[in-house]
Design a protein around this motif. Sequence first.
Motif, PDB file in Angstrom:
ATOM      1  N   ARG A  89       1.291  21.166  -9.923  1.00  0.00           N
ATOM      2  CA  ARG A  89       0.334  21.944 -10.713  1.00  0.00           C
ATOM      3  C   ARG A  89      -1.092  21.402 -10.621  1.00  0.00           C
ATOM      4  O   ARG A  89      -2.051  22.158 -10.654  1.00  0.00           O
ATOM      5  CB  ARG A  89       0.799  21.911 -12.172  1.00  0.00           C
ATOM      6  N   ASN A  90      -1.232  20.082 -10.543  1.00  0.00           N
ATOM      7  CA  ASN A  90      -2.582  19.502 -10.599  1.00  0.00           C
ATOM      8  C   ASN A  90      -2.820  18.404  -9.558  1.00  0.00           C
ATOM      9  O   ASN A  90      -3.857  17.740  -9.581  1.00  0.00           O
ATOM     10  CB  ASN A  90      -2.850  18.950 -12.013  1.00  0.00           C
ATOM     11  N   GLN A  91      -1.867  18.198  -8.658  1.00  0.00           N
ATOM     12  CA  GLN A  91      -2.017  17.192  -7.583  1.00  0.00           C
ATOM     13  C   GLN A  91      -2.259  15.774  -8.109  1.00  0.00           C
ATOM     14  O   GLN A  91      -2.815  14.931  -7.408  1.00  0.00           O
ATOM     15  CB  GLN A  91      -3.130  17.571  -6.572  1.00  0.00           C
ATOM     16  N   ILE A  92      -1.838  15.522  -9.353  1.00  0.00           N
ATOM     17  CA  ILE A  92      -1.921  14.163  -9.894  1.00  0.00           C
ATOM     18  C   ILE A  92      -0.615  13.436  -9.582  1.00  0.00           C
ATOM     19  O   ILE A  92       0.469  14.010  -9.739  1.00  0.00           O
ATOM     20  CB  ILE A  92      -2.175  14.200 -11.419  1.00  0.00           C
TER      21      ILE A  92
ATOM     22  N   GLN B  13      -5.934   8.467 -13.440  1.00  0.00           N
ATOM     23  CA  GLN B  13      -5.131   9.390 -12.639  1.00  0.00           C
ATOM     24  C   GLN B  13      -5.351   9.134 -11.156  1.00  0.00           C
ATOM     25  O   GLN B  13      -6.452   8.853 -10.725  1.00  0.00           O
ATOM     26  CB  GLN B  13      -5.512  10.835 -12.957  1.00  0.00           C
ATOM     27  N   VAL B  14      -4.277   9.250 -10.386  1.00  0.00           N
ATOM     28  CA  VAL B  14      -4.369   9.097  -8.939  1.00  0.00           C
ATOM     29  C   VAL B  14      -4.080  10.453  -8.310  1.00  0.00           C
ATOM     30  O   VAL B  14      -3.146  11.142  -8.704  1.00  0.00           O
ATOM     31  CB  VAL B  14      -3.348   8.051  -8.431  1.00  0.00           C
ATOM     32  N   LYS B  15      -4.929  10.845  -7.355  1.00  0.00           N
ATOM     33  CA  LYS B  15      -4.798  12.181  -6.769  1.00  0.00           C
ATOM     34  C   LYS B  15      -4.187  12.103  -5.370  1.00  0.00           C
ATOM     35  O   LYS B  15      -4.252  11.061  -4.706  1.00  0.00           O
ATOM     36  CB  LYS B  15      -6.193  12.836  -6.672  1.00  0.00           C
ATOM     37  N   GLN B  16      -3.647  13.223  -4.946  1.00  0.00           N
ATOM     38  CA  GLN B  16      -3.110  13.337  -3.587  1.00  0.00           C
ATOM     39  C   GLN B  16      -4.155  12.900  -2.564  1.00  0.00           C
ATOM     40  O   GLN B  16      -5.338  13.231  -2.690  1.00  0.00           O
ATOM     41  CB  GLN B  16      -2.706  14.795  -3.338  1.00  0.00           C
ATOM     42  N   GLY B  17      -3.736  12.131  -1.547  1.00  0.00           N
ATOM     43  CA  GLY B  17      -4.648  11.664  -0.513  1.00  0.00           C
ATOM     44  C   GLY B  17      -5.194  10.268  -0.792  1.00  0.00           C
ATOM     45  O   GLY B  17      -5.720   9.617   0.108  1.00  0.00           O
ATOM     46  N   GLU B  18      -5.074   9.792  -2.036  1.00  0.00           N
ATOM     47  CA  GLU B  18      -5.569   8.456  -2.345  1.00  0.00           C
ATOM     48  C   GLU B  18      -4.541   7.398  -1.930  1.00  0.00           C
ATOM     49  O   GLU B  18      -3.361   7.691  -1.743  1.00  0.00           O
ATOM     50  CB  GLU B  18      -5.927   8.339  -3.836  1.00  0.00           C
ATOM     51  N   ARG B  19      -5.040   6.171  -1.783  1.00  0.00           N
ATOM     52  CA  ARG B  19      -4.235   5.081  -1.270  1.00  0.00           C
ATOM     53  C   ARG B  19      -4.160   4.013  -2.362  1.00  0.00           C
ATOM     54  O   ARG B  19      -5.185   3.499  -2.786  1.00  0.00           O
ATOM     55  CB  ARG B  19      -4.972   4.537  -0.042  1.00  0.00           C
ATOM     56  N   VAL B  20      -2.955   3.717  -2.820  1.00  0.00           N
ATOM     57  CA  VAL B  20      -2.795   2.779  -3.933  1.00  0.00           C
ATOM     58  C   VAL B  20      -2.407   1.398  -3.401  1.00  0.00           C
ATOM     59  O   VAL B  20      -1.413   1.248  -2.693  1.00  0.00           O
ATOM     60  CB  VAL B  20      -1.722   3.274  -4.921  1.00  0.00           C
ATOM     61  N   VAL B  21      -3.233   0.404  -3.719  1.00  0.00           N
ATOM     62  CA  VAL B  21      -2.957  -0.976  -3.331  1.00  0.00           C
ATOM     63  C   VAL B  21      -2.402  -1.704  -4.551  1.00  0.00           C
ATOM     64  O   VAL B  21      -3.083  -1.824  -5.573  1.00  0.00           O
ATOM     65  CB  VAL B  21      -4.244  -1.681  -2.850  1.00  0.00           C
ATOM     66  N   ALA B  22      -1.147  -2.151  -4.466  1.00  0.00           N
ATOM     67  CA  ALA B  22      -0.512  -2.877  -5.574  1.00  0.00           C
ATOM     68  C   ALA B  22      -0.515  -4.369  -5.265  1.00  0.00           C
ATOM     69  O   ALA B  22      -0.178  -4.771  -4.150  1.00  0.00           O
ATOM     70  CB  ALA B  22       0.914  -2.380  -5.784  1.00  0.00           C
ATOM     71  N   LYS B  23      -0.927  -5.167  -6.250  1.00  0.00           N
ATOM     72  CA  LYS B  23      -0.937  -6.618  -6.076  1.00  0.00           C
ATOM     73  C   LYS B  23      -0.032  -7.257  -7.116  1.00  0.00           C
ATOM     74  O   LYS B  23      -0.246  -7.080  -8.314  1.00  0.00           O
ATOM     75  CB  LYS B  23      -2.374  -7.151  -6.222  1.00  0.00           C
ATOM     76  N   ALA B  24       0.974  -7.963  -6.632  1.00  0.00           N
ATOM     77  CA  ALA B  24       1.929  -8.619  -7.531  1.00  0.00           C
ATOM     78  C   ALA B  24       1.675 -10.117  -7.543  1.00  0.00           C
ATOM     79  O   ALA B  24       1.346 -10.709  -6.513  1.00  0.00           O
ATOM     80  CB  ALA B  24       3.358  -8.340  -7.068  1.00  0.00           C
ATOM     81  N   LYS B  25       1.837 -10.698  -8.721  1.00  0.00           N
ATOM     82  CA  LYS B  25       1.630 -12.140  -8.856  1.00  0.00           C
ATOM     83  C   LYS B  25       2.722 -12.675  -9.779  1.00  0.00           C
ATOM     84  O   LYS B  25       2.964 -12.124 -10.848  1.00  0.00           O
ATOM     85  CB  LYS B  25       0.247 -12.379  -9.488  1.00  0.00           C
TER      86      LYS B  25
ATOM     87  N   ILE C 107       0.851  -1.192   0.000  1.00  0.00           N
ATOM     88  CA  ILE C 107       0.000   0.000   0.000  1.00  0.00           C
ATOM     89  C   ILE C 107       0.884   1.238   0.000  1.00  0.00           C
ATOM     90  O   ILE C 107       1.849   1.314   0.753  1.00  0.00           O
ATOM     91  CB  ILE C 107      -0.900   0.022   1.251  1.00  0.00           C
ATOM     92  N   LEU C 108       0.548   2.199  -0.854  1.00  0.00           N
ATOM     93  CA  LEU C 108       1.274   3.469  -0.881  1.00  0.00           C
ATOM     94  C   LEU C 108       0.265   4.604  -0.787  1.00  0.00           C
ATOM     95  O   LEU C 108      -0.657   4.695  -1.602  1.00  0.00           O
ATOM     96  CB  LEU C 108       2.086   3.601  -2.178  1.00  0.00           C
ATOM     97  N   GLU C 109       0.433   5.444   0.220  1.00  0.00           N
ATOM     98  CA  GLU C 109      -0.451   6.598   0.337  1.00  0.00           C
ATOM     99  C   GLU C 109       0.163   7.743  -0.454  1.00  0.00           C
ATOM    100  O   GLU C 109       1.333   8.082  -0.277  1.00  0.00           O
ATOM    101  CB  GLU C 109      -0.609   6.985   1.808  1.00  0.00           C
ATOM    102  N   ILE C 110      -0.614   8.329  -1.357  1.00  0.00           N
ATOM    103  CA  ILE C 110      -0.099   9.388  -2.226  1.00  0.00           C
ATOM    104  C   ILE C 110      -0.113  10.712  -1.465  1.00  0.00           C
ATOM    105  O   ILE C 110      -1.178  11.257  -1.173  1.00  0.00           O
ATOM    106  CB  ILE C 110      -0.918   9.484  -3.529  1.00  0.00           C
ATOM    107  N   ARG C 111       1.085  11.189  -1.157  1.00  0.00           N
ATOM    108  CA  ARG C 111       1.225  12.441  -0.410  1.00  0.00           C
ATOM    109  C   ARG C 111       1.739  13.546  -1.323  1.00  0.00           C
ATOM    110  O   ARG C 111       1.966  13.334  -2.510  1.00  0.00           O
ATOM    111  CB  ARG C 111       2.171  12.210   0.769  1.00  0.00           C
ATOM    112  N   ARG C 112       1.941  14.709  -0.700  1.00  0.00           N
ATOM    113  CA  ARG C 112       2.313  15.876  -1.497  1.00  0.00           C
ATOM    114  C   ARG C 112       3.585  15.655  -2.315  1.00  0.00           C
ATOM    115  O   ARG C 112       3.712  16.139  -3.437  1.00  0.00           O
ATOM    116  CB  ARG C 112       2.491  17.099  -0.580  1.00  0.00           C
ATOM    117  N   GLU C 113       4.540  14.909  -1.751  1.00  0.00           N
ATOM    118  CA  GLU C 113       5.807  14.716  -2.461  1.00  0.00           C
ATOM    119  C   GLU C 113       5.681  13.771  -3.663  1.00  0.00           C
ATOM    120  O   GLU C 113       6.629  13.614  -4.421  1.00  0.00           O
ATOM    121  CB  GLU C 113       6.898  14.210  -1.506  1.00  0.00           C
ATOM    122  N   HIS C 114       4.511  13.143  -3.829  1.00  0.00           N
ATOM    123  CA  HIS C 114       4.326  12.206  -4.940  1.00  0.00           C
ATOM    124  C   HIS C 114       3.613  12.820  -6.143  1.00  0.00           C
ATOM    125  O   HIS C 114       3.478  12.159  -7.164  1.00  0.00           O
ATOM    126  CB  HIS C 114       3.505  10.994  -4.470  1.00  0.00           C
TER     127      HIS C 114
END
Lengths: 178, 178
Positions: free
Chosen positions: A91-94, A129-141, A80-87
């Motif tokens: 200009r558009n918080q993407i 697009q993923v915006k600031q504040g969203e939480r990205v769940v990555a699943k590897a197989k 899980i990666l939480e998208i913060r300001r540094e990510h």
Amino acid sequence: MLQQTIKMTPFITDEELAEKFKVSIQTIRLDRLELSIPELRERIKSVAEKSLEDEVKSLPLDEVIGEIIDLELDEHAISILEIRREHVFSRNQIARGHHLFAQANSLAVAVIDDELALTAKADIRFTRQVKQGERVVAKAKVVKLDKEKGRTVVGVNSYVADEPVFSGEFVMYRSKQS
Amino acid sequence: MLQQTIKMTPFITDEELAEKFKVSIQTIRLDRLELSIPELRERIKSVAEKSLEDEVKSLPLDEVIGEIIDLELDEHAISILEIRREHVFSRNQIARGHHLFAQANSLAVAVIDDELALTAKADIRFTRQVKQGERVVAKAKVVKLDKEKGRTVVGVNSYVADEPVFSGEFVMYRSKQS
């Protein structure tokens, strides 16, 4: 519906649930309490404690981008990666593509049951697009494993709630074993 | 041979030249002096001053990963990234893939002549390991441009001295123009 949704996508936030069901966050919280569903942080903790039986071999845990919450070496992994300001782009918080790539790529490294794991090539798609504040769940197989040739193919799909945001296929080098 | 090599690969370091010609770094320095070839830092500066006529439009310059030393919007761009300790795996000092990806991807964004540039997909290859202390020169070229559909295809090839280390094809979104 709430129970079902949380069961299918355990890392969904109360905010995302509120939006999905078009109710207030307060309603979600009350309904969770009533159904005895723990809050997100507790759900993540319990999943992490339960399932992280295997240890990452190919790199130190603190070099993984995102938090690993599930790992079975040479099989599958979740982070899980939480998208913060540094990510994000200022200009558009993407979220910038290379952070989603870094999460997926380091998960593809981490899932390898070998001291050595290097990326040979990757084929990737950014699907939403993923915006600031969203939480990205990555699943590897691990989709293909050839120990003789020292090659592993790892598929990674990343989501925000239940929406796909990124997918990639990574071809990885590992030590050759005969 | 020294003049020819520096002409073809202007961002080669004295260390790399010494290794290539199997002589000492001191010999390279003396030969450069004799031939009046400025040192690397000066060569980079003079290239940057000469050719950076266009300005990056799609993102603030400080959000580009690496230093842009050449830019012609919707045509081509070059950037340099020095691989430092924060870019490598602690275990083997090999550059992590996502940093090479970040340099290439942000160059593919920067070359777009539009306020909006987002990555849709990418097909990438890591062709040789890059070690700490090496200098990666990424060259981006716009290979296809469809303003009506809002799509641009950018090819990026990255080198250490004259050895290819990374290549990628990036499909980018931009604003639609009719």
